[in-house]
Design an enzyme around this catalytic site. Structure first.
Site, PDB file in Angstrom:
ATOM      1  N   HIS A  57       0.901  -1.150   0.000  1.00  6.29           N
ATOM      2  CA  HIS A  57       0.000   0.000   0.000  1.00  6.29           C
ATOM      3  C   HIS A  57       0.941   1.201   0.000  1.00  6.29           C
ATOM      4  O   HIS A  57       1.419   1.624   1.061  1.00  6.29           O
ATOM      5  CB  HIS A  57      -0.886   0.025   1.245  1.00  6.29           C
ATOM      6  N   GLN A  60       1.019   4.253   2.462  1.00 13.35           N
ATOM      7  CA  GLN A  60       1.322   4.069   3.886  1.00 13.35           C
ATOM      8  C   GLN A  60       2.786   4.396   4.209  1.00 13.35           C
ATOM      9  O   GLN A  60       3.134   4.585   5.370  1.00 13.35           O
ATOM     10  CB  GLN A  60       0.918   2.659   4.350  1.00 13.35           C
ATOM     11  N   ARG A  81      -5.062   0.775  12.707  1.00  8.36           N
ATOM     12  CA  ARG A  81      -5.916   1.005  11.547  1.00  8.36           C
ATOM     13  C   ARG A  81      -6.656   2.339  11.671  1.00  8.36           C
ATOM     14  O   ARG A  81      -6.845   3.042  10.679  1.00  8.36           O
ATOM     15  CB  ARG A  81      -6.890  -0.161  11.391  1.00  8.36           C
ATOM     16  N   TYR A 120      -6.527   0.530  -2.747  1.00  7.97           N
ATOM     17  CA  TYR A 120      -7.923   0.606  -2.295  1.00  7.97           C
ATOM     18  C   TYR A 120      -8.441   1.996  -1.956  1.00  7.97           C
ATOM     19  O   TYR A 120      -9.630   2.153  -1.665  1.00  7.97           O
ATOM     20  CB  TYR A 120      -8.158  -0.335  -1.109  1.00  7.97           C
ATOM     21  N   HIS A 206     -10.913  -6.986  -0.930  1.00  9.43           N
ATOM     22  CA  HIS A 206     -10.005  -6.562   0.154  1.00  9.43           C
ATOM     23  C   HIS A 206      -9.779  -7.645   1.198  1.00  9.43           C
ATOM     24  O   HIS A 206      -8.659  -7.936   1.596  1.00  9.43           O
ATOM     25  CB  HIS A 206     -10.530  -5.295   0.835  1.00  9.43           C
ATOM     26  N   ARG A 209     -13.894  -9.668   5.316  1.00  7.63           N
ATOM     27  CA  ARG A 209     -14.609  -8.691   6.155  1.00  7.63           C
ATOM     28  C   ARG A 209     -15.302  -7.627   5.327  1.00  7.63           C
ATOM     29  O   ARG A 209     -16.233  -6.985   5.775  1.00  7.63           O
ATOM     30  CB  ARG A 209     -13.613  -7.992   7.088  1.00  7.63           C
ATOM     31  N   HIS A 231      -6.609 -10.133   1.341  1.00  5.35           N
ATOM     32  CA  HIS A 231      -6.082 -10.227   2.712  1.00  5.35           C
ATOM     33  C   HIS A 231      -6.860 -11.318   3.430  1.00  5.35           C
ATOM     34  O   HIS A 231      -8.090 -11.320   3.373  1.00  5.35           O
ATOM     35  CB  HIS A 231      -6.386  -8.955   3.507  1.00  5.35           C
ATOM     36  N   GLU A 234      -5.336 -12.549   9.000  1.00  9.03           N
ATOM     37  CA  GLU A 234      -4.158 -11.828   9.494  1.00  9.03           C
ATOM     38  C   GLU A 234      -4.199 -11.684  11.008  1.00  9.03           C
ATOM     39  O   GLU A 234      -3.170 -11.745  11.675  1.00  9.03           O
ATOM     40  CB  GLU A 234      -4.096 -10.445   8.825  1.00  9.03           C
ATOM     41  N   HIS A 268      -1.027 -12.719   3.850  1.00  6.42           N
ATOM     42  CA  HIS A 268      -0.845 -13.025   5.278  1.00  6.42           C
ATOM     43  C   HIS A 268      -1.140 -14.502   5.573  1.00  6.42           C
ATOM     44  O   HIS A 268      -0.248 -15.248   5.865  1.00  6.42           O
ATOM     45  CB  HIS A 268      -1.668 -12.112   6.207  1.00  6.42           C
ATOM     46  N   ASP A 319       3.965  -4.446   2.188  1.00  9.03           N
ATOM     47  CA  ASP A 319       2.676  -4.097   2.786  1.00  9.03           C
ATOM     48  C   ASP A 319       2.589  -2.652   3.271  1.00  9.03           C
ATOM     49  O   ASP A 319       2.435  -1.745   2.466  1.00  9.03           O
ATOM     50  CB  ASP A 319       2.373  -5.106   3.916  1.00  9.03           C
TER      51      ASP A 319
HETATM   52  C1  NGQ Z   1      -4.939  -2.346   4.706  1.00  7.89           C
HETATM   53  N1  NGQ Z   1      -3.447  -3.565   6.154  1.00  7.89           N
HETATM   54  O1  NGQ Z   1      -5.855  -2.516   3.908  1.00  7.89           O
HETATM   55  O2  NGQ Z   1      -4.106  -1.441   4.598  1.00  7.89           O
HETATM   56  C2  NGQ Z   1      -4.833  -3.288   5.871  1.00  7.89           C
HETATM   57  C3  NGQ Z   1      -5.498  -2.717   7.087  1.00  7.89           C
HETATM   58  C4  NGQ Z   1      -7.701  -3.845   7.127  1.00  7.89           C
HETATM   59  C5  NGQ Z   1      -3.129  -4.743   6.643  1.00  7.89           C
HETATM   60  N2  NGQ Z   1      -4.044  -5.647   6.735  1.00  7.89           N
HETATM   61  C6  NGQ Z   1      -6.960  -2.568   6.931  1.00  7.89           C
HETATM   62  N3  NGQ Z   1      -1.901  -5.000   7.009  1.00  7.89           N
HETATM   63  O3  NGQ Z   1      -7.178  -4.937   6.977  1.00  7.89           O
HETATM   64  O4  NGQ Z   1      -8.887  -3.736   7.424  1.00  7.89           O
HETATM   65 ZN    ZN Z   2      -2.208  -5.191   3.009  1.00  8.45          ZN
END
Ligand code: NGQ
Ligand code: ZN
Length: 452
Positions: A57, A60, A81, A120, A206, A209, A231, A234, A268, A319
Site C-alpha cells: 500500500h 502508507q 488502523r 484501495y 479486500h 470482512r 487479505h 491476518e 498473510h 505491505d
Molecule cells: C490495509 N493492512 O488494507 O491497509 C490493511 C489494514 C484492514 C493490513 N491488513 C486494513 N496490514 O485490513 O482492514
Molecule cells: Zn495489506
C-alpha cells in the site's frame, strides 16, 4: 544497449560464472555463461534477478514511524488502523502520487523490481468518486512510471465494515464501491497502466470482512484470468468473527466458496490450521507473506516450514512500507520461524541448504507467480536485474549461495549496486536516478500533510 557481464549470476538452474546478458526491447534476449567480457560490455560482479514485492500500500510509506507510540488503551492492529484511516482522510491525489513514488524508488534501491499495488483508496476526501473514477489508479501508474518499477496494479473491491455485510465505517468511505462501479474502475485502471512498461492488472477483494459471498462471486470474472489477491486470516479477531458468522475459519471458508487456484494470492494467511495449510498448498495459490509488517502490526507468525513441506508457495511483500527492504523481509521471515521454533535455518530445505538461497528462490518464484509474470534471468523475461556492490565486504571471498546468506543475514548497509527494470537502469551505486527530485516532492507533501 550494452550487454551486461557478471562475474557470477544466479540463473534459473543455479549460479554461473562469466555470464553475458543481452537485452532487446526491455526483455532478456540471450544469456550466455562462460564468456569473457569484451570492452563494450558493462561489467559487474554479481547479478541477481530482481525480486517481486507482491503486496504494497504505497501511500502508507507516508505514515511510516508515525504510529510507534502507545495510545490511551492498549495498542493493536485495530488501533493502528484507526490512525491509518486518519492519514487516508487527508490525502490529495498529489499526496498519493508523491508518497507512492518515493516508496517505489526505495523499493528499487532495495532490490525489488516489481510491485503488486493493492490499491484501495479510490475516491475523494468526501467519499465521492473523482470525475475520472480511476484518478488515483492513474496516480499509482504515474508513480510506477516515474520510478521505473514494474507494476501489477490490483484495484481493490471494498464494500463492508465487517462479516455478514455490516455497513462500512465513515473512515472507509474513500474505499467503497458496488460491483458495477468497481467494474468501471477496473477498466479505468487498465487504461491507466496502458503507458507503463510491462504493467498488468489483477483484482483484489479486500478481505472477507469487506465483501459478501455474492459480491465475491461477481468479482472473480472481472479478474479475467489475471492475479486475484485477498487479505486473509491476518488477525485472530478476524478468525473469530469469521467463525461466528459462518462456522468456518477464513481460509477454510474461502477454499470452500471460491475457485482458488494458482492465480490467487492469499495475503498473510497467518492464522491457519495444519489442515487449512495443506489444503491451501494444494490449490497452488501463493501465500503473500509480509514479515516486517506482520511483526510491526503484531499479527502473528506464519507456519513457513509446514506450508512449504506441503508444497506451498510463498512470496514477500512490504505491505505497510514501514521499512522497505527485500533482505529485511526475507530475514524477518526466517528469524520469526527461528524464534518460534527455537531452531536455526528453518526455511532451508534438504534440496537447498542455504537459508538465503531458499528464501530468495521461494520469494522469486512465488512472487512472480502472484504478480502474473515470469521471474528470473532467462530469455523472454523482462530484464529486471539487480547487481550487488563488488566493494561490499560481504562479497569478500564469497561466491554462490554465501552471497545471498551474507546479503540477507549479515549486512546492515545496502549491498545493492545497480538495478535495471525492463532493461532500463534506474539505480546506480545504490541510488535511484531520480532520488533527489522524488524525495523533494515527498518532503513537501509530508510537511503539508503533517501540519494539518
Ligand atoms: C490495509 N493492512 O488494507 O491497509 C490493511 C489494514 C484492514 C493490513 N491488513 C486494513 N496490514 O485490513 O482492514
Ligand atoms: Zn495489506
Amino acid at each position: 544497449m550494452p550487454k551486461l557481464h557478471f562475474k557470477q549470476a544466479l540463473l534459473p538452474d543455479g549460479w554461473s560464472r562469466d555470464v553475458l546478458v543481452s537485452i532487446e526491447g526491455g526483455k532478456i534476449a540471450r544469456v550466455m555463461a562462460g564468456v569473457a567480457p569484451d570492452d563494450a560490455d558493462e561489467r559487474h560482479s554479481v547479478g541477481l534477478p530482481g525480486l517481486p514485492n507482491l503486496h504494497s500500500h504505497g501511500f502508507q510509506r507516508g505514515m511510516a514511524g508515525l504510529t510507534e507510540f502507545r495510545g490511551a488503551s492498549s495498542d493493536s492492529f485495530w488501533t493502528w488502523r484507526e490512525l491509518m484511516y486518519r492519514f487516508v482522510d487527508r490525502m490529495t491525489p498529489d499526496d498519493v502520487e508523491a508518497i507512492t513514488t518515493q516508496a517505489y524508488a526505495e523499493m528499487l534501491e532495495a532490490g525489488f523490481t516489481r510491485v503488486g499495488e493493492f490499491h484501495y483508496v479510490h475516491h475523494d476526501r468526501s467519499g465521492t468518486p473523482y470525475d475520472d473514477i480511476a484518478e488515483l489508479a492513474g496516480r499509482i501508474a504515474a508513480a510506477a512510471q516515474t520510478s521505473g518499477i514494474g507494476l501489477t496494479l490490483l484495484p481493490v473491491f471494498y464494500a463492508h465494515g465487517g462479516f455478514g455485510g455490516r455497513s462500512a465505517d465513515p473512515g472507509q468511505r474513500r474505499f467503497l464501491n458496488n460491483v458495477d462501479r468497481f467494474a468501471r474502475l477496473v477498466e479505468g485502471a487498465r487504461r491507466a497502466v496502458g503507458g507503463c512498461d510491462s504493467a498488468n492488472i489483477g483484482i483484489a477483494p479486500h478481505s472477507l470482512r469487506a465483501i459478501t459471498p455474492d459480491q465475491l462471486a461477481a468479482l472473480v470474472p472481472l479478474g479475467a484470468g489475471g492475479p486475484i489477491h485477498i487479505h486473509i486470516a491476518e488477525q485472530t479477531k478476524e478468525v473469530d468473527d469469521c467463525v461466528a458468522w459462518s462456522g468456518a475459519r477464513p481460509v477454510e471458508w474461502l477454499l470452500d466458496h471460491a475457485p482458488v487456484d494458482g492465480s490467487w494470492c492469499l495475503v498473510h494467511a497467518t492464522h491457519i490450521t495444519d489442515q487449512e495449510s495443506r489444503a491451501m498448498a494444494k490449490t497452488g495459490a501463493v501465500a503473500g507473506l509480509c514479515p516486517v509488517t506482520e511483526a510491526n502490526l503484531g499479527d502473528g507468525i506464519f507456519d513457513g516450514p509446514g506450508f512449504c513441506a506441503a508444497g506451498g508457495r510463498f512470496g514477500v511483500g512490504s505491505d505497510c512500507n514501514v521499512l522497505i527492504d527485500a533482505a529485511d523481509e526475507l530475514r524477518q521471515l526466517e528469524y520469526s520461524q527461528r524464534l518460534a521454533r527455537r531452531a536455526r535455518n528453518v526455511m532451508a530445505t534438504p534440496q537447498t541448504a542455504s537459508s538465503g538461497r531458499a528464501l530468495f528462490d521461494g520469494a522469486l518464484t512465488g512472487g512472480a507467480q502472484a504478480l502474473g509474470i515470469g521471474g528470473g534471468i532467462a530469455p523472454g523475461l523482462a530484464a529486471d536485474i539487480v547487481s550487488l556492490d563488488a566493494a561490499s565486504l560481504l562479497l569478500a571471498g564469497r561466491s554462490g549461495d554465501a552471497i545471498l546468506d551474507g546479503w540477507i543475514f549479515a549486512s546492515a548497509r545496502p549491498v545493492v549496486d545497480c538495478v535495471w527494470t525492463s532493461g532500463r537502469k534506474v539505480v546506480t551505486k545504490g541510488r535511484h536516478h531520480q532520488a533527489e527530485s522524488v524525495a523533494a516532492a515527498f518532503r513537501r507533501r509530508l510537511e503539508g500533510l503533517l501540519k494539518q
